[in-house]
Design a protein around this motif. Sequence first.
Motif, PDB file in Angstrom:
ATOM      1  N   PHE A   1       0.833  -1.206   0.000  1.00  0.00           N
ATOM      2  CA  PHE A   1       0.000   0.000   0.000  1.00  0.00           C
ATOM      3  C   PHE A   1       0.868   1.257   0.000  1.00  0.00           C
ATOM      4  N   ASN A   2       1.923   1.240   0.799  1.00  0.00           N
ATOM      5  CA  ASN A   2       2.835   2.385   0.824  1.00  0.00           C
ATOM      6  C   ASN A   2       3.558   2.572  -0.501  1.00  0.00           C
ATOM      7  N   GLY A   3       3.678   1.484  -1.259  1.00  0.00           N
ATOM      8  CA  GLY A   3       4.356   1.557  -2.548  1.00  0.00           C
ATOM      9  C   GLY A   3       3.566   2.264  -3.630  1.00  0.00           C
ATOM     10  N   PHE A   4       2.224   2.281  -3.495  1.00  0.00           N
ATOM     11  CA  PHE A   4       1.448   2.934  -4.554  1.00  0.00           C
ATOM     12  C   PHE A   4       0.530   4.042  -4.052  1.00  0.00           C
ATOM     13  N   SER A   5       0.499   4.305  -2.735  1.00  0.00           N
ATOM     14  CA  SER A   5      -0.414   5.330  -2.212  1.00  0.00           C
ATOM     15  C   SER A   5       0.332   6.357  -1.378  1.00  0.00           C
ATOM     16  N   ARG A   6      -0.345   7.488  -1.174  1.00  0.00           N
ATOM     17  CA  ARG A   6       0.214   8.539  -0.317  1.00  0.00           C
ATOM     18  C   ARG A   6      -0.010   8.228   1.154  1.00  0.00           C
TER      19      ARG A   6
END
Length: 301
Positions: A153-158
């Motif tokens: 999630f941290n890889g594609f979201s703010r």
Amino acid sequence: MPKQNDMSVGMIVLGIMGSAMSKNLIKAGFSVIGYDVLPRAVDAFVAAGGRAAKSVGEVGSSADILITSLPAASALLDVARELLTLPRADRIVAETSTFTLDDKTKAQEQLGQVDIIMLDCPLSGSGVQALERDVLVYGSGPKEAYDRCLPVFNGFSRAPHYLGVFGNGSKMKYVANLMVAVHTVVAGEAFTLARKAGLDPAQMFAVVSDGAAGSRALDVRGEMLIADTYLPIRTMPLELWRKDMRVIADFANSLACPTPMFSAAVPLFNAAVASGYGDQDTAAVAAVIEAMAGLPPTKHG
């Protein structure tokens, strides 16, 4: 680029949001395998550094964490059925689409038959924002599974947000999209009034967005509203957006919750589709309001 870690990520499907998530995960160093029925989507994914799969089953067999970003609830149930046929393994499906709670729960229950954990994780943000890793994850479901997915999630979201039990993610998305619908119509209404009054749209946007009337929705749609042209799509096609609005309306009705502003916005989006803007950005609702105001027809492209 070296892998972020030993975790492999599968992406099903590679549309506006799926392709954007994939690009950011690849940039972050994840190994991503993806599937889509459209060859051009797969080609773009491979060009960005992804590995193409020939089926949903191949994605499921190759990845520890699967992300689904699908156009219809029927597609989600089809994906669930394909995953049921795979040998048992420690898999998590993070479902990021906007569907009814009933449809998501059906898929969750099906996958649970083979011990696949499904998280309800809709995204807040447009396709353009997704490309810039500026979306939010509304995560819900088992906390242990959410924590395992957190690096992804941290890889594609703010900013991922954990919201508790399965379904809370979708409920939060309904609330957020209700506001987006109203904000989008209000932006179209404001630009129409500015044009009718003889104001320069670009100057109006610069001044208004810098004050109390500014919003993220206005920022994302500003360029299109200034140009009065709604291709290329920056948020979502109107025809697909109507699906989200039906889901919100049904959910609010199930709770006997009045949504007067949202209810007033729905007919304008429907009119935009009926006027031929269905394949254009949601901001094309402004064209309907302009026509009501007697302004010259907008460009259809």
